[in-house]
Design a protein around this motif. Structure first.
Motif, mmCIF file in Angstrom:
data_model
loop_
_atom_site.group_PDB
_atom_site.id
_atom_site.type_symbol
_atom_site.label_atom_id
_atom_site.label_comp_id
_atom_site.label_asym_id
_atom_site.label_seq_id
_atom_site.Cartn_x
_atom_site.Cartn_y
_atom_site.Cartn_z
ATOM 1 N N TYR A 118 -12.222 -73.799 62.516
ATOM 2 C CA TYR A 118 -11.060 -72.845 62.464
ATOM 3 C C TYR A 118 -10.753 -72.321 63.708
ATOM 4 O O TYR A 118 -9.710 -72.140 64.033
ATOM 5 N N LEU A 119 -11.877 -72.011 64.489
ATOM 6 C CA LEU A 119 -11.572 -71.693 65.931
ATOM 7 C C LEU A 119 -10.925 -72.589 66.801
ATOM 8 O O LEU A 119 -10.078 -72.308 67.424
ATOM 9 N N VAL A 120 -11.344 -73.988 66.493
ATOM 10 C CA VAL A 120 -10.846 -74.952 67.262
ATOM 11 C C VAL A 120 -9.396 -74.965 67.028
ATOM 12 O O VAL A 120 -8.404 -75.103 67.838
ATOM 13 N N SER A 121 -9.011 -74.923 65.805
ATOM 14 C CA SER A 121 -7.323 -74.877 65.577
ATOM 15 C C SER A 121 -6.611 -73.958 66.095
ATOM 16 O O SER A 121 -5.603 -74.047 66.560
ATOM 17 N N MET A 122 -7.360 -72.672 66.040
ATOM 18 C CA MET A 122 -6.632 -71.720 66.616
ATOM 19 C C MET A 122 -6.329 -71.622 68.025
ATOM 20 O O MET A 122 -5.267 -71.501 68.596
ATOM 21 N N PHE A 123 -7.562 -72.338 68.767
ATOM 22 C CA PHE A 123 -7.333 -72.520 70.365
ATOM 23 C C PHE A 123 -6.300 -73.539 70.521
ATOM 24 O O PHE A 123 -5.957 -73.786 71.538
ATOM 25 N N LYS A 124 -6.662 -74.541 69.783
ATOM 26 C CA LYS A 124 -5.598 -75.765 69.913
ATOM 27 C C LYS A 124 -4.085 -75.404 69.831
ATOM 28 O O LYS A 124 -3.287 -75.642 70.587
ATOM 29 N N PHE A 125 -3.614 -74.326 68.712
ATOM 30 C CA PHE A 125 -2.485 -73.618 68.695
ATOM 31 C C PHE A 125 -1.898 -72.966 69.864
ATOM 32 O O PHE A 125 -0.828 -73.027 70.616
ATOM 33 N N LEU A 126 -3.082 -72.216 70.447
ATOM 34 C CA LEU A 126 -2.646 -71.431 71.595
ATOM 35 C C LEU A 126 -2.534 -72.095 72.786
ATOM 36 O O LEU A 126 -1.980 -71.854 73.693
ATOM 37 N N ALA A 127 -3.235 -73.198 72.895
ATOM 38 C CA ALA A 127 -3.342 -74.106 74.057
ATOM 39 C C ALA A 127 -1.957 -74.852 74.179
ATOM 40 O O ALA A 127 -1.480 -75.102 75.337
ATOM 41 N N GLU A 128 -1.093 -74.768 73.177
ATOM 42 C CA GLU A 128 0.335 -75.159 73.187
ATOM 43 C C GLU A 128 1.178 -74.321 74.137
ATOM 44 O O GLU A 128 2.086 -74.875 74.791
ATOM 45 N N LYS A 129 0.701 -73.256 74.260
ATOM 46 C CA LYS A 129 1.479 -72.149 74.974
ATOM 47 C C LYS A 129 0.957 -72.063 76.493
ATOM 48 O O LYS A 129 1.751 -71.563 77.279
ATOM 49 N N ASN A 130 -0.395 -72.035 76.609
ATOM 50 C CA ASN A 130 -1.203 -72.348 77.919
ATOM 51 C C ASN A 130 -2.369 -72.980 77.700
ATOM 52 O O ASN A 130 -3.265 -72.482 77.515
ATOM 53 N N TYR A 131 -1.911 -74.199 78.234
ATOM 54 C CA TYR A 131 -3.004 -75.478 78.023
ATOM 55 C C TYR A 131 -4.201 -75.059 79.091
ATOM 56 O O TYR A 131 -5.659 -75.020 78.638
ATOM 57 N N ALA A 132 -3.822 -74.729 80.130
ATOM 58 C CA ALA A 132 -5.124 -74.442 81.178
ATOM 59 C C ALA A 132 -6.015 -73.227 80.843
ATOM 60 O O ALA A 132 -7.264 -73.571 80.885
ATOM 61 N N LEU A 133 -5.348 -72.356 80.130
ATOM 62 C CA LEU A 133 -6.290 -71.112 79.713
ATOM 63 C C LEU A 133 -7.036 -71.462 78.383
ATOM 64 O O LEU A 133 -8.161 -71.210 78.622
#
Length: 135
Positions: A79-94
């Motif tokens: 679940y968290l991997v999916s969430m952070f993968k989604f967020l990484a689309e907006k700010n990959y480095a973070l």
């Protein structure tokens, strides 16, 4: 006082800055410089802790994810991997470093299950440790 919120399964989130900083200091995880984003992880018995510090967010800079009996439920990691993968689309480095750390934990879960003598619960897909003294 613990203001952690139950996210689902065995996952809890605490964003109370004072409590998260106390946790980091108590576990010798506090970095020397808060100028950059960081990830800190540790194990407390059967629990896995992941603290994410985002120096770009003024309101919620600290996020402390705690996986109680972490090896028993892979769904919360996914679940968290999916969430952070989604967020990484907006700010990959973070967000990608957090995503990768969680993916490493998923990869290592079979090793932890063998180490802590987990066996699959007959009535579900969850795992349970045979050694109750570990709690």
């Amino acid at each position: 006082m613990n203001s952690a919120e139950h996210i689902g399964g065995n996952l809890y989130l605490n964003t109370n800055e004072v409590e998260v900083v106390d946790f980091l200091i108590d576990n010798n995880l506090f970095p020397k410089n808060l100028g950059e984003t960081f990830i800190a992880t540790n194990f407390t018995g059967m629990d896995f802790n992941l603290v994410f510090y985002n120096n770009q967010d003024e309101e919620q800079r600290f996020m402390h994810f705690r996986f109680y009996d972490f090896a028993s439920n892979v769904d919360t990691f996914q679940y968290l991997v999916s969430m952070f993968k989604f967020l990484a689309e907006k700010n990959y480095a973070l967000y990608t470093p957090v995503q990768r750390k969680l993916e490493q934990m998923i990869y290592m879960l079979p090793t932890y299950k063998a180490l802590f003598k987990y066996k699959q619960n007959e009535n579900s897909d969850e795992y349970q440790s045979e050694d109750s003294s570990l709690y």
